[in-house]
Design a protein around this motif. Structure first.
Motif, short mmCIF file in Angstrom:
data_model
loop_
_atom_site.label_atom_id
_atom_site.label_comp_id
_atom_site.label_asym_id
_atom_site.label_seq_id
_atom_site.Cartn_x
_atom_site.Cartn_y
_atom_site.Cartn_z
N ARG A 1 0.83 -1.20 0.00
CA ARG A 1 0.00 0.00 0.00
C ARG A 1 0.87 1.26 0.00
NH1 ARG A 1 -2.95 -3.71 3.11
NH2 ARG A 1 -5.24 -3.51 3.11
N GLU A 2 0.32 2.31 -0.58
CA GLU A 2 0.92 3.63 -0.48
C GLU A 2 0.39 4.25 0.82
OE1 GLU A 2 1.33 7.76 -3.12
OE2 GLU A 2 -0.30 6.33 -3.50
N VAL A 3 1.29 4.54 1.76
CA VAL A 3 0.89 4.94 3.11
C VAL A 3 1.42 6.33 3.44
CG1 VAL A 3 1.04 4.39 5.57
CG2 VAL A 3 0.79 2.55 3.90
N LEU A 4 0.54 7.17 3.96
CA LEU A 4 0.92 8.49 4.48
C LEU A 4 0.59 8.53 5.96
CD1 LEU A 4 1.83 11.46 4.07
CD2 LEU A 4 -0.57 12.00 3.57
N ILE A 5 1.58 8.92 6.77
CA ILE A 5 1.38 9.06 8.22
C ILE A 5 1.25 10.54 8.53
CG2 ILE A 5 2.25 8.44 10.50
CD1 ILE A 5 4.32 6.61 8.90
N VAL B 1 5.39 7.53 3.98
CA VAL B 1 5.88 8.89 4.16
C VAL B 1 5.27 9.46 5.44
CG1 VAL B 1 5.88 11.25 3.23
CG2 VAL B 1 6.17 9.29 1.69
N LEU B 2 6.11 10.09 6.27
CA LEU B 2 5.66 10.75 7.49
C LEU B 2 5.55 12.25 7.24
CD1 LEU B 2 5.11 11.00 10.57
CD2 LEU B 2 7.61 11.08 10.89
N SER B 3 4.39 12.83 7.56
CA SER B 3 4.19 14.27 7.45
C SER B 3 3.85 14.83 8.83
CB SER B 3 3.06 14.58 6.46
OG SER B 3 2.83 15.97 6.38
#
Length: 370
Positions: free
Chosen positions: A27-31, A165-167
């Protein structure tokens, strides 16, 4: 409109565990993390204990996920070089009238799948820890301690290795839903945007209930009430005479003022319980008076004046002061009816220990209803 497959809100230990679990499936994951760095809330303000699973009602999520998570966590730490130690723990009855409560812990732990507890009389306990005073004790050899920051770094690294990716400094303002999935309204560095995703995991810790109230279509009356239970910690000046953790018999709000160790062997005590209405992390030095009273029940040789205020944490309770304890709530589409959404409420202790098992459960909830 930008889009991503999976959004995880909250970059504490549980959120990072979920992010790596989801990312390694492709999965493409954004935190999304509201603070300016990961793990600065609950995950950095706890006892750093790997729990064996002694205290939780058999069949509950806390019991199941703690026992499973403990094994997963030890394996993770060993495989990835995360600093930890199986130091063991003594749970002590300091008077004869506490023996039934200790027996209840042993019986409950056995039904939950904990198989390595050993009973110790006062002489046997003293042989293990010469400074201890008790009538009876339970020895839990599979209890341990972990460097929580190193653990979070390893979880984040694993997630990023699989493309996550962590934002940071990214606050969720609201969540809508439609035919194309979920629309997450985000404020990041003073700018707002809407991000489309197919899956959203609310692992916002202290803010999880507040975030859930901003999700369109989620029945507000079905959500738990959020309570804040502050716990202060004090460190021990000088050498600690114990090599294992020492816990009293639990009370109605928590596990009592217990002795834990860091990986360097320094002793620290806490947490106590203080119900608060806002996040407040100041430690009142006067609370040390009560700490000394509690500690001397199992360590009568505690010298005067050696406790120093350390730090405080806040538990994300979903049961108030007079309501006892509640199980974790991990609510997926089958419970609330919104595709692609999982809410996590009341993830207090043993959340750290359970983190990898929680992650596997969340993935299963989403895949079962995909």
């Amino acid at each position: 409109m930008q889009s991503v497959q999976t959004v995880v809100v909250g970059a504490g230990i549980v959120g990072l565990a979920i992010a790596q679990e989801m990312a390694r499936t492709g999965r493409e994951v954004l935190i999304l993390e509201a603070a300016d760095r990961f793990g600065s809330g609950i995950s950095s303000r706890n006892s750093e204990v790997i729990h064996a699973g002694l205290y939780y009602e058999p069949g509950s999520l806390k019991a199941q996920l703690c026992v499973e998570g403990r094994q997963r966590l030890y394996e993770w730490c060993e495989a990835r070089g995360v600093a930890h130690r199986r130091c063991g723990k003594l749970i002590v009855a300091t008077s004869a009238d506490q023996a039934p409560a200790l027996e209840g812990i042993a019986e409950r732990a056995a039904r939950a799948g904990v198989e390595d507890l050993a009973w110790l009389n006062a002489t046997q306990a003293h042989a293990l820890e010469s400074a201890i005073a008790c009538e009876l004790a339970l020895h839990s050899p599979s209890t341990g301690i972990v460097d929580s920051h190193s653990l979070m770094l390893s979880l984040l690294g694993a997630a990023e290795d699989h493309g996550a990716v962590l934002s940071c400094r990214s606050r969720v303002l609201g969540v809508g839903h439609g035919a194309d999935g979920l629309g997450v309204s985000i404020e990041a560095d003073g700018e707002t945007m809407v991000l489309q995703c197919r899956e959203l995991v609310n692992s916002a810790g202290l803010g999880a209930v507040a975030l859930a109230r901003k999700i369109e279509g989620l029945a507000v009356e079905s959500l738990p009430t959020a309570w804040l239970a502050k716990g202060s910690y004090f460190t021990l000046q000088g050498r600690c005479p114990f090599s294992r953790l020492v816990y009293p018999v639990p009370n109605e709000a928590g596990l009592g003022v217990h002795l834990t160790l860091d990986l360097a062997g320094q002793g620290r005590f806490g947490p106590d319980v203080e119900w608060v209405s806002t996040e407040d992390y100041e430690v009142d030095p006067q609370r040390g008076i009560r700490f000394e009273e509690e500690i001397r029940r199992y360590w009568p040789g505690l010298p005067a004046g050696v406790l120093q205020p350390a730090y405080a944490g806040i538990r994300p309770k979903i049961a108030g002061p007079e309501e006892g304890s509640r199980d974790f709530i991990i609510s997926g589409p089958e419970e609330h009816g919104l595709p692609g959404l999982v809410n996590l409420f009341g993830i207090e202790s043993p959340g750290l220990t359970s983190s990898l098992a929680i992650a596997a459960l969340v993935r299963g909830l989403l895949e079962r209803t995909a």
